[in-house]
Enzyme design. Structure first.
Site, PDB file in Angstrom:
ATOM      1  N   ASP A  82       0.810  -1.221   0.000  1.00 20.87           N
ATOM      2  CA  ASP A  82       0.000   0.000   0.000  1.00 20.87           C
ATOM      3  C   ASP A  82       0.843   1.270   0.000  1.00 20.87           C
ATOM      4  O   ASP A  82       1.450   1.621   1.007  1.00 20.87           O
ATOM      5  CB  ASP A  82      -0.909  -0.030   1.239  1.00 20.87           C
ATOM      6  CG  ASP A  82      -1.838   1.159   1.270  1.00 20.87           C
ATOM      7  OD1 ASP A  82      -2.077   1.760   0.205  1.00 20.87           O
ATOM      8  OD2 ASP A  82      -2.349   1.480   2.356  1.00 20.87           O
ATOM      9  N   ASP A 286      -1.929   5.299  -5.367  1.00 19.01           N
ATOM     10  CA  ASP A 286      -2.274   4.464  -4.219  1.00 19.01           C
ATOM     11  C   ASP A 286      -2.462   3.004  -4.617  1.00 19.01           C
ATOM     12  O   ASP A 286      -3.532   2.612  -5.080  1.00 19.01           O
ATOM     13  CB  ASP A 286      -3.548   5.024  -3.562  1.00 19.01           C
ATOM     14  CG  ASP A 286      -3.950   4.255  -2.316  1.00 19.01           C
ATOM     15  OD1 ASP A 286      -3.161   3.399  -1.861  1.00 19.01           O
ATOM     16  OD2 ASP A 286      -5.053   4.505  -1.800  1.00 19.01           O
TER      17      ASP A 286
END
Ligand SMILES: *[C@@H]1O[C@H](CO)[C@@H](O)[C@H](O)[C@H]1NC(C)=O
Ligand SMILES: *[C@@H]1O[C@H](CO)[C@@H](O)[C@H](O)[C@H]1NC(C)=O
Length: 529
Positions: A82, A286
């Protein structure tokens, strides 16, 4: 006799010295991370190198999973990678979700690999109940901050601080690799990428992310280097957008760059997407977000240009005709010179196979696909941490921003340099089977200007060339040993194959994931600023 014996032992000594030398060279030539390399050799951190970790593309799980271990002896963990958050956390073996079937039913998730601190000799408690993270998608986890040994891609990081979640709505931990400034505690600590460099494993705080084709089972992350065989043309470097903190000072907290324009095309028909303010839009890259999200006005312009349909009545999702033009593409211009083309194969997502009868009847397609872009205001599921979101909201004075998730990143090779606060992007060379690893050096003043391959590799190519580094650029590469694409086998359980599970996301889950949380969070935050 005596002389002979001395000579013999001398000969033996020379032989063993020579052998030691060979081993020494061998150590330098064999990259840390190569399967089968003894632990003792891996610990030689004296010469920084690069480390590659295979990521499993789990379409059902909506993310890319790394197989790591935590503790001594090592306890296997599968974590979502992430770039939208900064803490690593693992699921504690006694987490509420793992021990309660009621919670498992409520959250539709259960635990598989968990972490038992009592079974690790290198575990240390940092702060009891000190860990508490929340994400934009409304999920969160809390528990203790601990330190323990963390192994990834053949690299072993000692005493890494991470969360051990005892309360969680997810059964899988997260590996946040953004700036440590955005960790979920006021006591900022060196996180994974900081420690990678501080412990001498890599020279500079940088990694390259190659998510690869939507239909491919795996991608990879390369710590400390760039693989010039994994992208097409030149890497284009751009500054990371600064965010401002509550006290108004600028800083680097979020991995965001400037998105200048977008064009939607079908064949030769090109439609610019309207950017109302004609200002570049901050775009957060992201990897923990499955789809990509645009502010409503820009999203509407894009959807109109390509005939996507937003179901405002039931699901909040934007759909597109699976049988639409195959030459559809969306092109994004970022920074000064990066042009990334997202072809239909990466943004028209055929994830409702066998579930078409459940698509709401107002959706005007007999074969509906999920579109890779969604309206940030109507539906979302993002791993962006609340801290990061608050930073970007503050930085944009409550203005708009884009979240570019996996549907953007799969078509992109992205180098994140957290030392020089730069990101370099290039069109991804999908399904690349060769590698040309260039190690990034502390002496580089930024990401070197590297040139990748000339055009998209055809899938039939099976070359496994490993030669010297890319053209141009100030960084050197170790020559014949850049067999740096040594991969660490992913958890066999996970490698069972995303390809097989392409028919995935349970429509129910998608629908339920719905709007409320992100919309209310963003809505509130945007108004407040
Ligand atoms: C990449 O590989 C997958 C199968 O693993 C295939 O479906 C896809 O078409 C390939 N992509 C390209 C661009 O060749
Ligand atoms: C993908 O993720 C889902 C949800 O986390 C999980 O249930 C499933 O086992 C994973 N599949 C693979 C192949 O790893």
């Amino acid at each position: 006799m005596r002389t002979v014996s001395v000579l013999e032992s001398l000969a033996l000594f020379i032989a063993s010295a020579a052998a030691a030398n060979v081993v020494e060279i061998g150590i330098n030539r064999i990259r840390p991370g190569q399967p089968g390399l003894a632990n003792t050799l891996r610990r030689r951190a004296s010469s920084p190198s690069t480390y590659i970790e295979t990521l499993v593309n789990n379409v059902t799980g909506g993310g890319y999973y790394a197989s790591v271990t935590v503790g001594t002896p090592p306890q296997p963990q599968v974590l979502v990678i992430d770039t939208g958050s900064s803490d690593i956390w693992v699921v504690a073996s006694d987490a509420d979700l793992c021990t309660s079937s009621r919670l498992q039913e409520e959250y539709g998730d259960s635990c598989s690999d968990t972490y038992d601190s009592s079974k690790s000799s290198t575990y240390k408690l940092v702060s009891s109940e000190g860990f508490d993270i929340s994400y934009l998608d409304g999920t969160g986890s809390s528990g203790d901050y601990i330190t323990d040994t963390f192994d990834i891609g053949g690299a072993s990081i000692k005493a890494l601080q991470m969360g051990s979640a005892t309360q969680t709505v997810r059964g899988t931990g997260i590996m946040g690799i953004s700036y440590s400034a955005s960790v979920s505690t006021l006591d900022v600590y060196p996180n994974l990428i900081d420690q990678f460099q501080a412990q001498g494993l890599i020279s500079t705080k940088a990694y390259s992310l190659y998510l690869n084709d939507f239909r491919s089972e795996s991608g990879s992350i390369l710590f400390g280097g760039v693989d010039a065989d994994k992208f097409i043309g030149n890497l284009s470097t751009m500054p990371i957008v600064q965010t401002s903190s509550q006290n108004g000072t600028g800083g680097y907290t979020v991995l965001a760059v400037a998105l200048n324009s977008m064009t939607a095309s079908t064949g030769s028909d090109k439609n610019p997407v309207d950017f109302p303010s004609s200002q570049p839009l901050p775009a957060i890259l992201d990897s923990g977000t499955t789809l990509s999200y645009l502010p409503s006005d820009i999203a509407t312009s894009l959807f109109d240009a390509i005939g996507a349909y937003t179901d405002d009545l039931v699901t909040g999702y934007t759909f597109i005709d699976c049988n639409g033009p195959s030459d559809l593409s969306v092109t994004l211009q970022l920074g000064k010179g990066a042009t990334i083309v997202l072809p239909a194969s990466q943004i028209v997502l055929d994830v409702f196979a066998g579930m078409q009868s459940q698509i709401p009847s107002n959706v005007p397609f007999s074969n509906a696909c999920l579109f890779g872009f969604q309206d940030i205001g109507s539906a979302s599921s993002s791993s962006l941490s609340a801290v990061a979101a608050a930073n970007i909201v503050a930085a944009t004075s409550g203005g708009s921003f884009a979240l570019l998730g996996d549907t953007f990143l799969r078509s992109t090779y992205a180098v994140y340099d957290l030392t020089n606060n730069e990101i370099a992007l290039a069109q991804s060379n999908l399904n690349s089977t060769s590698s040309k690893v260039v190690e990034l050096q502390a002496s580089d003043s930024g990401i070197p200007t590297l040139t990748g391959v000339q055009s998209q590799q055809t899938t039939s190519t099976t070359s496994t060339t490993s030669t010297t580094g890319g053209s141009g650029g100030s960084s050197t590469s170790d020559s014949s040993d850049s067999g740096g694409t040594v991969t660490v086998t992913a958890n066999p359980k996970s490698s069972a194959g995303a390809a097989g599970s392409l028919t995935v996301p349970s429509y129910g889950v998608l629908a339920a994931a719905g709007a409320a949380c992100l919309a209310s969070f963003l809505g509130g935050a945007l108004v407040m600023v």
